[in-house]
Design a protein around this motif. Structure first.
Motif, PDB file in Angstrom:
ATOM      1  N   ARG A 139       0.838  -1.210   0.000  1.00 19.74           N
ATOM      2  CA  ARG A 139       0.000   0.000   0.000  1.00 19.74           C
ATOM      3  C   ARG A 139       0.869   1.256   0.000  1.00 19.74           C
ATOM      4  O   ARG A 139       0.550   2.248  -0.653  1.00 19.74           O
ATOM      5  N   GLU A 196      -5.990   2.237   0.948  1.00 15.36           N
ATOM      6  CA  GLU A 196      -6.574   1.408  -0.101  1.00 15.36           C
ATOM      7  C   GLU A 196      -5.663   0.258  -0.500  1.00 15.36           C
ATOM      8  O   GLU A 196      -4.495   0.453  -0.821  1.00 15.36           O
ATOM      9  N   ALA A 197      -6.191  -0.963  -0.477  1.00 17.77           N
ATOM     10  CA  ALA A 197      -5.428  -2.146  -0.859  1.00 17.77           C
ATOM     11  C   ALA A 197      -5.314  -2.230  -2.383  1.00 17.77           C
ATOM     12  O   ALA A 197      -6.272  -1.916  -3.094  1.00 17.77           O
ATOM     13  N   GLN A 210     -12.013  -0.637   3.619  1.00 13.62           N
ATOM     14  CA  GLN A 210     -11.946  -0.583   2.160  1.00 13.62           C
ATOM     15  C   GLN A 210     -13.229  -0.056   1.531  1.00 13.62           C
ATOM     16  O   GLN A 210     -13.180   0.743   0.598  1.00 13.62           O
TER      17      GLN A 210
END
Length: 383
Positions: free
Chosen positions: A72, A287-288, A348
């Motif tokens: 990330r 955010e992945a 998320q």
């Protein structure tokens, strides 16, 4: 509020207090503070769920969480280093590395210096986003499930329902999409649908005769899916007690909403594990990347995990298209709508819809959390 809700809140408070106490003890002993990766990997329940749903060993799951946390950070630096040649990125589970696509090989050294692997592609993300925007302006028939920018193929991937792939309207849409830019066509088993449900028992919230799931706590309320209720609609808890009202809601085009919380209800920065895993503290909303593991909590099927398959996908529901969604391999069923998607300890998004179920499998989309927070000026409640 029911007894179990109070108990969960007390447990959550205890969890928070233990986190604070642990931090104090760390300072007192002058030992290094645990990183976000260490905290995420320390959750036995999360590791167990990843073993079950992703087929990993305990050691593999722990290592993957640490690698994804690092990815990330690398993703942000790599995008800056790539500049205008940035073609997107994804997490490669086998190597534990972030892969970054670029169109200009002169940028390779700078991007590699961030810790990412590099691959050359034909189109930049900016070019693919422009093609995506042109396709978004087209009217899609029901046989088209959706479309998204895909960095690996350096194209916009258009999904069509297998049983309708030869339909004239579907073929015409695909032809128009190809005129908009580079397109790859894939087949999906079924058309996506939302996951709201009629009133049944469980641990939900209700509006009218619809049951949905809470997403994430924000200061003053919680976020959830927009298709679960219209602005000003009243929201009730499992026992019929009043919680609050929808303060904002958007569906289709988007699928997000937020509800104010009062009348004896309160919020905590926790995602429920439903006894399957430990309740998960929420510490942020990083955010992945595509390819990273992600887990979902909902009132029907509780806790399930999978991977991020795509971002910025337009999903073509029967009610209309919803944009900028994230596609995952996680299963879901009616009643899970609005529930939490989390990667490690990072929020998320909220569950929107998908196809399939948690017996035979399927795919599910979520509306990214940061877009919801920005739209309504909300602040995520974090530990």
């Amino acid at each position: 509020m029911r007894r179990t809700t109070v108990l969960r809140s007390c447990l959550s408070a205890a969890l928070l207090l233990s986190t604070v106490a642990a931090g104090a003890a760390t300072q007192a002993s002058a030992a290094p503070a645990p990183t976000a990766a260490d905290r995420a990997a320390a959750s036995p329940g999360l590791i167990t769920a990843m073993q079950r749903d992703l087929g990993l060993s305990r050691a593999q799951a722990t290592a993957r969480l640490k690698a994804e946390t690092k990815a990330r950070t690398v993703e942000r630096a790599a995008e800056r280093a790539a500049g205008g040649s940035y073609g997107g990125s994804w997490f490669e589970a086998k190597s534990g590395k972030l892969v970054v696509a670029i169109t200009d090989d002169a940028r390779r050294t700078a991007v590699q210096a961030t810790g990412a692997r590099v691959t050359l592609v034909e189109h930049s993300e900016r070019q693919l986003d422009a093609a995506m925007a042109r396709i978004d302006r087209l009217d899609a028939p029901s046989g088209v499930s959706g479309w998204h920018v895909d960095a690996k193929s350096s194209s916009v991937v258009v999904g069509v329902v297998s049983a309708q792939k030869d339909d004239n309207d579907v073929q015409a849409f695909v032809a128009r999409a190809r005129e908009a830019g580079p397109v790859t066509v894939t087949e999906t088993a079924k058309a996506p649908r939302t996951f709201a449900a009629g009133t049944v028992g469980g641990d939900p919230y209700y509006t009218g005769n619809v049951r949905c799931s809470i997403g994430f706590s924000v200061y003053g309320g919680f976020v959830t899916a927009g298709h679960c209720g219209q602005p000003s609609a009243s929201v009730r808890g499992w026992d019929g007690s009043y919680i609050g009202n929808f303060q904002g809601s958007s569906f289709p085009d988007n699928d997000y909403a937020w509800v104010n919380v009062g009348s004896g209800w309160w919020t905590v920065p926790v995602v429920l594990g439903w006894g399957t895993v430990s309740d998960q503290l929420v510490r942020g909303s990083g955010e992945a990347p595509v390819g990273a593991s992600v887990c979902r909590s909902g009132s029907t099927t509780h806790w399930h995990c999978g991977t991020v398959l795509a971002k910025n996908e337009t999903v073509n529901y029967s009610q209309g298209a919803v944009h900028q969604m994230t596609k995952t391999s996680v299963c879901a069923e009616p009643g899970d709508s609005g529930g939490s998607f989390i990667s490690g300890d990072q929020a998320q998004g909220v569950t929107s819809g998908g196809w399939g179920n948690c017996s035979s499998g399927g795919e599910t989309w979520h509306q990214p959390i940061n877009e919801i927070l920005n739209r309504y000026g909300l602040t995520l409640h974090t530990a």
